[in-house]
Scaffold this active site. Structure first.
Site, short mmCIF file in Angstrom:
data_model
loop_
_atom_site.label_atom_id
_atom_site.label_comp_id
_atom_site.label_asym_id
_atom_site.label_seq_id
_atom_site.Cartn_x
_atom_site.Cartn_y
_atom_site.Cartn_z
N ASP A 172 37.90 37.07 39.58
CA ASP A 172 38.22 35.90 40.40
C ASP A 172 37.11 35.66 41.42
O ASP A 172 37.14 34.68 42.18
CB ASP A 172 39.60 36.01 41.05
CG ASP A 172 39.74 37.19 41.99
OD1 ASP A 172 38.81 38.01 42.07
OD2 ASP A 172 40.80 37.29 42.64
N ASP A 210 40.82 38.55 35.45
CA ASP A 210 41.50 38.73 36.73
C ASP A 210 42.68 37.79 36.84
O ASP A 210 42.57 36.60 36.53
CB ASP A 210 40.52 38.38 37.87
CG ASP A 210 40.22 39.54 38.77
OD1 ASP A 210 41.04 40.49 38.82
OD2 ASP A 210 39.17 39.51 39.42
N LYS A 265 43.74 42.01 35.04
CA LYS A 265 43.53 42.88 36.21
C LYS A 265 44.34 42.36 37.40
O LYS A 265 44.41 41.15 37.61
CB LYS A 265 42.04 42.92 36.57
CG LYS A 265 41.73 43.73 37.83
CD LYS A 265 40.29 44.14 37.92
CE LYS A 265 39.35 43.15 38.54
NZ LYS A 265 39.69 42.76 39.91
N GLU A 302 45.29 43.33 41.64
CA GLU A 302 44.92 44.11 42.81
C GLU A 302 46.15 44.76 43.45
O GLU A 302 47.23 44.17 43.47
CB GLU A 302 44.22 43.20 43.84
CG GLU A 302 42.90 42.65 43.32
CD GLU A 302 42.15 41.81 44.36
OE1 GLU A 302 42.59 41.76 45.52
OE2 GLU A 302 41.13 41.22 43.99
N GLU A 307 37.01 49.73 44.61
CA GLU A 307 36.01 48.92 45.32
C GLU A 307 35.93 49.30 46.80
O GLU A 307 36.96 49.50 47.47
CB GLU A 307 36.38 47.42 45.21
CG GLU A 307 35.41 46.52 45.96
CD GLU A 307 35.54 45.04 45.60
OE1 GLU A 307 36.34 44.68 44.70
OE2 GLU A 307 34.83 44.24 46.23
O1 KIV Z 1 36.42 39.48 40.97
C1 KIV Z 1 35.60 40.36 40.67
O2 KIV Z 1 34.46 40.08 40.26
C2 KIV Z 1 36.03 41.75 40.78
C3 KIV Z 1 35.00 42.82 40.65
C4 KIV Z 1 34.12 42.83 41.83
C5 KIV Z 1 35.61 44.15 40.41
O3 KIV Z 1 37.17 41.98 41.00
#
Ligand code: KIV
Length: 296
Positions: A54, A93, A123, A125, A192
């Site tokens: 994202d 994401d 993905k 968070e 991260e």
């Molecule tokens: O959004 C993204 O690019 C990420 C990476 C930095 C892991 O979540």
């Protein structure tokens, strides 16, 4: 042209092959991509995981942070990347607001990334507090990547993009988060913006491969935002970014050279132009002569 180093066999990366890499201590490579051309170049270079992050909210769409990007905007990019990726594992994401409120809605949105976008993993968070929704999505046959530490979707809770896990309490919470995600059965865990020592402990503790960004060299793999890698982000890079190329300079040079050539009538030249076939040209000249003669 293939970018895969000679002698390196091509194979389809899956959640299983990524996990095997952890156990072989074979470093996992991951980069973000948001469009067909970049996805194709990363895939042909043999990158293991392509992540449609994202972060595209900022890198592609010019938003201030990741919070505004929508499922539909993300899907537009996931579909383009899907068309460029053959061998890499494709992770998408889930944007802010698409999974936090309600597990049923989260499953519905995750399924859109799989059905419409062609993603193989989604993905999300968050650690312990996200485990219930992650389980629901995995129960719906959709692999999930976790993301802990500096989670950009929590920018307002964190009070900015700050390194996490600096106190004993915070380290203990991060360990609980990692273990909870591992037990829930995540495919991998993005770690991260945490001290190297914390990422090392997490990596040793969990079975899921850890993919680090700003988390030191001891994770099972490393990820960078593609635009950081090639200097397309317009700002001062974070401490953990290594610039491997200067696409901004290359693009600026190319654009300025094009502009100068057009203004000075150097572009296009005759060899860059199409020409009429000889017979058509001869016929055209005859017609033009006749018209001129009639006017006289
Ligand atoms: O959004 C993204 O690019 C990420 C990476 C930095 C892991 O979540």
């Amino acid at each position: 042209m293939s970018l895969t180093p000679i002698g390196e066999p091509r194979h389809k990366n899956t959640t299983a092959t990524i996990r095997e890499k952890k156990f072989r201590h074979d470093p996992i490579t991951c980069l973000t991509a948001y469009d067909y051309a970049t996805a194709r170049l990363l895939d042909e270079a043999g990158i293991d995981i392509v992540l449609v992050g994202d972060s595209l909210a900022m890198t592609m769409l010019g938003y201030e942070n990741t919070l505004s990007v929508t499922v539909d905007e993300m899907l537009h990019h996931v579909k383009a990347v899907r068309r460029g990726v053959k061998d890499a594992l494709l992770i998408a994401d889930m944007p802010y607001g698409s999974y936090q409120a309600d597990p049923t809605e989260a499953v519905h949105n995750a399924a859109r990334f799989v059905k419409e976008g062609g993603a193989e993993v989604v993905k999300m968070e968050g650690g312990e507090k996200r485990v219930d929704v992650i389980r629901r999505v995995i129960d719906a046959e959709i692999p999930v990547a976790g993301h802990i530490g500096l989670t950009p979707q929590s920018i307002h809770i964190m009070g900015g993009y700050k390194v996490q896990g600096k106190t004993l309490n915070a380290v203990e919470q991060l360990m609980r988060d990692a273990v909870a995600l591992d037990r829930a059965g995540v495919a991998c865990i993005y770690v991260e913006g945490v001290p190297r020592e914390v990422a090392t402990m997490i990596t040793a503790e969990v079975e899921a491969p850890t993919i680090g960004i700003g988390a030191g060299p001891d994770c099972d793999g490393q990820v960078l935002v593609f635009h950081d890698l090639v200097n397309l982000t317009f700002g001062h890079p974070a401490k953990f970014v290594r610039r491997y190329g200067d696409a901004a300079a290359l693009i600026a040079q190319s654009v300025l050279a094009f502009k100068a050539d057009v203004v000075s009538h150097q572009f296009p030249n005759d060899t860059e132009s199409y020409h009429l076939p000889k017979e058509t040209l001869a016929a055209l000249e005859t017609v033009l002569h006749r018209k001129q003669a009639m006017r006289r």
